[in-house]
Write an enzyme that holds these catalytic residues in place. Structure first.
Site, PDB file in Angstrom:
ATOM      1  N   PHE A 134       0.866  -1.184   0.000  1.00  0.00           N
ATOM      2  CA  PHE A 134       0.000   0.000   0.000  1.00  0.00           C
ATOM      3  C   PHE A 134       0.906   1.240   0.000  1.00  0.00           C
ATOM      4  O   PHE A 134       1.833   1.328   0.813  1.00  0.00           O
ATOM      5  CB  PHE A 134      -0.911  -0.011   1.229  1.00  0.00           C
ATOM      6  CG  PHE A 134      -1.965   1.051   1.158  1.00  0.00           C
ATOM      7  CD1 PHE A 134      -3.107   0.870   0.399  1.00  0.00           C
ATOM      8  CD2 PHE A 134      -1.803   2.253   1.819  1.00  0.00           C
ATOM      9  CE1 PHE A 134      -4.073   1.872   0.304  1.00  0.00           C
ATOM     10  CE2 PHE A 134      -2.759   3.249   1.736  1.00  0.00           C
ATOM     11  CZ  PHE A 134      -3.897   3.056   0.978  1.00  0.00           C
ATOM     12  N   ASP A 209       2.406  -5.112   8.467  1.00  0.00           N
ATOM     13  CA  ASP A 209       1.196  -4.286   8.366  1.00  0.00           C
ATOM     14  C   ASP A 209       0.018  -5.259   8.278  1.00  0.00           C
ATOM     15  O   ASP A 209      -0.064  -6.067   7.341  1.00  0.00           O
ATOM     16  CB  ASP A 209       1.300  -3.396   7.114  1.00  0.00           C
ATOM     17  CG  ASP A 209       0.079  -2.498   6.918  1.00  0.00           C
ATOM     18  OD1 ASP A 209      -1.011  -2.869   7.384  1.00  0.00           O
ATOM     19  OD2 ASP A 209       0.221  -1.438   6.272  1.00  0.00           O
ATOM     20  N   TYR A 234     -10.625   0.166  11.199  1.00  0.00           N
ATOM     21  CA  TYR A 234     -11.861   0.589  10.516  1.00  0.00           C
ATOM     22  C   TYR A 234     -12.279  -0.359   9.400  1.00  0.00           C
ATOM     23  O   TYR A 234     -13.308  -0.148   8.778  1.00  0.00           O
ATOM     24  CB  TYR A 234     -11.755   2.025   9.996  1.00  0.00           C
ATOM     25  CG  TYR A 234     -10.498   2.339   9.193  1.00  0.00           C
ATOM     26  CD1 TYR A 234     -10.351   1.885   7.889  1.00  0.00           C
ATOM     27  CD2 TYR A 234      -9.466   3.088   9.752  1.00  0.00           C
ATOM     28  CE1 TYR A 234      -9.203   2.166   7.167  1.00  0.00           C
ATOM     29  CE2 TYR A 234      -8.320   3.390   9.038  1.00  0.00           C
ATOM     30  CZ  TYR A 234      -8.191   2.918   7.738  1.00  0.00           C
ATOM     31  OH  TYR A 234      -7.051   3.200   7.036  1.00  0.00           O
ATOM     32  N   LYS A 235     -11.476  -1.383   9.133  1.00  0.00           N
ATOM     33  CA  LYS A 235     -11.845  -2.328   8.069  1.00  0.00           C
ATOM     34  C   LYS A 235     -12.634  -3.479   8.699  1.00  0.00           C
ATOM     35  O   LYS A 235     -13.780  -3.320   9.085  1.00  0.00           O
ATOM     36  CB  LYS A 235     -10.595  -2.801   7.337  1.00  0.00           C
ATOM     37  CG  LYS A 235      -9.827  -1.672   6.635  1.00  0.00           C
ATOM     38  CD  LYS A 235      -8.618  -2.234   5.914  1.00  0.00           C
ATOM     39  CE  LYS A 235      -7.691  -1.158   5.398  1.00  0.00           C
ATOM     40  NZ  LYS A 235      -8.238  -0.392   4.285  1.00  0.00           N
ATOM     41  N   ARG A 383     -12.286  -4.755  -6.594  1.00  0.00           N
ATOM     42  CA  ARG A 383     -12.016  -5.476  -5.336  1.00  0.00           C
ATOM     43  C   ARG A 383     -13.319  -5.829  -4.646  1.00  0.00           C
ATOM     44  O   ARG A 383     -14.222  -4.998  -4.532  1.00  0.00           O
ATOM     45  CB  ARG A 383     -11.243  -4.579  -4.368  1.00  0.00           C
ATOM     46  CG  ARG A 383      -9.791  -4.503  -4.561  1.00  0.00           C
ATOM     47  CD  ARG A 383      -9.077  -3.899  -3.356  1.00  0.00           C
ATOM     48  NE  ARG A 383      -9.791  -2.830  -2.654  1.00  0.00           N
ATOM     49  CZ  ARG A 383      -9.345  -2.232  -1.571  1.00  0.00           C
ATOM     50  NH1 ARG A 383      -8.199  -2.606  -1.049  1.00  0.00           N
ATOM     51  NH2 ARG A 383     -10.018  -1.269  -0.987  1.00  0.00           N
TER      52      ARG A 383
END
Ligand SMILES: Cc1ncc(COP(=O)(O)O)c(C=O)c1O
Length: 424
Positions: A134, A209, A234-235, A383
């Site tokens: 990312f 990560d 938050y995912k 995705r």
């Protein structure tokens, strides 16, 4: 009932309904406030809202802030919240008590721990990461390179699916390796224990990560013998937009590790208001300043729910959902040249599937208009995230069904679907 990925299988919506009826996690769906008519396949970007969150946050606002006022720092335990909630995240990532603390954004937390990691190997000059990581991880590492090298910047080496592998970039000059466990675009998952072993063999420090892993796949940082980790909440953890990240520091580094940002909440005695910084013991020193307590409250409510979750069941269902999706894409979408980019071998897959489709951005917008929400990552990937607590097997069927119709009718060609928003 199991679904084989290798051979396309014949499956219909009724079979999916049977799978839902037998799903041990099915009852969790009711605990989320999902809008009617929406198939939500973007929990890998922003998790759904747990029903209990609003009341909890309202109570914190009215009682702890409104009535308690400044007294709540002690009476409601505000000051300790980043550590208390860190301890509640710990079992989800194979960490022990006192090893996890909440931070600011994941980007900020990565800076905090990657600097500490680099400083543990002051004689080495290289940071390794991955070209397909990312981007914020790579951007943050540029700062670490510039700041951690005493006289000149550290060098960067990147592994790449189409280029050098880990063994080619590792050497006795490598200080730190920073990798994302489950790739944000492809959903490919590293073997955490094996990669960490190879990194340690080269004498380097391993930073993981976990943004796309925590709450999606079982993670065991201690068993993997990793050094540092960061992740967002938050995912898959449903902490809400902008909820705090977390940092994990292996206990063996607690005495020596020095965070990048030395703020007062990481001081040994913050309320002595001394002129000089003295690090607090353990992971506490990685704290910086006042936590965003309303976001912390939202996260607290979702962690109440996560305390009831069996992660092995999450993994089993996640694999059932992703295998079902891949099978249906193979059987129903092949004629439009849709390509599954995510590894088919389950041990190498997180909880998301990426499809390469021509004009994928417009196709995704057409799909979202029909209530099937995924997202798009440039240049060409659609995705789909499968959060096992609220995505059902019939959702998977309905998503592929809608996609097949959009491709067959070319509904995506309407010009409005090509208009790009700021966030894709
Ligand atoms: C792997 C990974 N790391 C870091 C981030 C960025 O996190 P933040 O915006 O919290 O800094 C993301 C965001 O999606 C991500 O996918």
């Amino acid at each position: 009932m199991s679904i084989a990925t290798s051979a396309p299988i014949s499956i219909d919506r009724a079979t999916c309904a049977d799978l839902d009826a037998a799903d041990p996690l099915a009852s969790f769906r009711e605990r989320f406030a999902l809008p009617d008519g929406v198939v939500y396949l973007d929990g890998n970007s922003l998790g759904a809202l747990p029903r209990a969150t609003s009341a909890h946050v309202e109570r914190v606002i009215a009682e702890e802030w409104g009535t308690g006022l400044i007294r709540s720092w002690n009476a409601a335990g505000w000051f300790e919240k980043p550590l208390v909630l860190g301890d509640r995240i710990a079992p989800l990532i194979g960490a022990g008590p006192g090893e996890v603390v909440l931070g600011d954004s994941t980007s900020a937390s990565l800076f905090q721990v990657a600097m500490a990691a680099a400083r543990l190997r002051p004689d080495r000059r290289v940071i390794v990461s991955e070209r397909g990581n990312f981007p914020t991880d790579l951007y943050i590492l540029e700062s670490v390179q510039a700041l951690a090298g005493a006289a000149e910047p550290l060098e960067r080496r990147l592994v790449d699916d189409d280029g050098p592998g880990l063994d080619e970039v590792l050497g006795d000059d490598v200080a730190v390796v920073v990798l994302t466990h489950v790739n944000y675009r492809t959903g490919r998952m590293y073997d955490m224990a094996e990669v960490t072993r190879r990194v340690h063999e080269a004498g380097a420090i391993m930073v993981w990560d976990l943004c796309h892993s925590v709450g999606a796949v079982p993670v065991d940082l201690r068993a993997a013998d990793a050094d540092f980790a960061v992740g967002c909440t938050y995912k898959y953890l449903n902490g809400g937009p902008g909820s705090p990240s977390f940092m994990w520091v292996a206990e063996r580094h607690h005495a020596e590790a020095r965070p990048a940002i030395t703020g007062w909440h990481g001081h040994a005695t913050p309320f002595d208001f001394e002129v000089a910084y003295t690090p607090a013991a353990g992971v506490t020193r990685f704290r910086v300043g006042t936590p965003q307590l309303l976001s912390v409250a939202a996260l607290e409510a979702s962690l109440d729910l996560w305390a009831e979750v069996d992660l092995d069941l999450v993994r089993e269902k996640s694999l059932r959902l992703t295998e079902l999706f891949i099978s249906l894409v193979d059987t129903r979408l092949a004629e439009w040249g849709v390509e599954v980019v995510t590894p088919r071998q389950s041990s190498q897959r997180g909880s998301q599937v990426a499809l390469r489709v021509g004009d994928g951005y417009a196709v995704m917008q057409a799909l979202i208009e029909r209530g099937v929400i995924g997202d798009f990552r440039a240049p060409d990937l659609m995705r789909f995230g499968f959060a096992p607590l609220y995505v059902s097997h019939t959702d998977v069927w309905d998503a592929v069904d809608a996609l097949a119709d959009i491709l067959a009718t070319e509904a995506w060609r309407e010009p409005r679907f090509a208009r790009q928003g700021t966030v894709t």
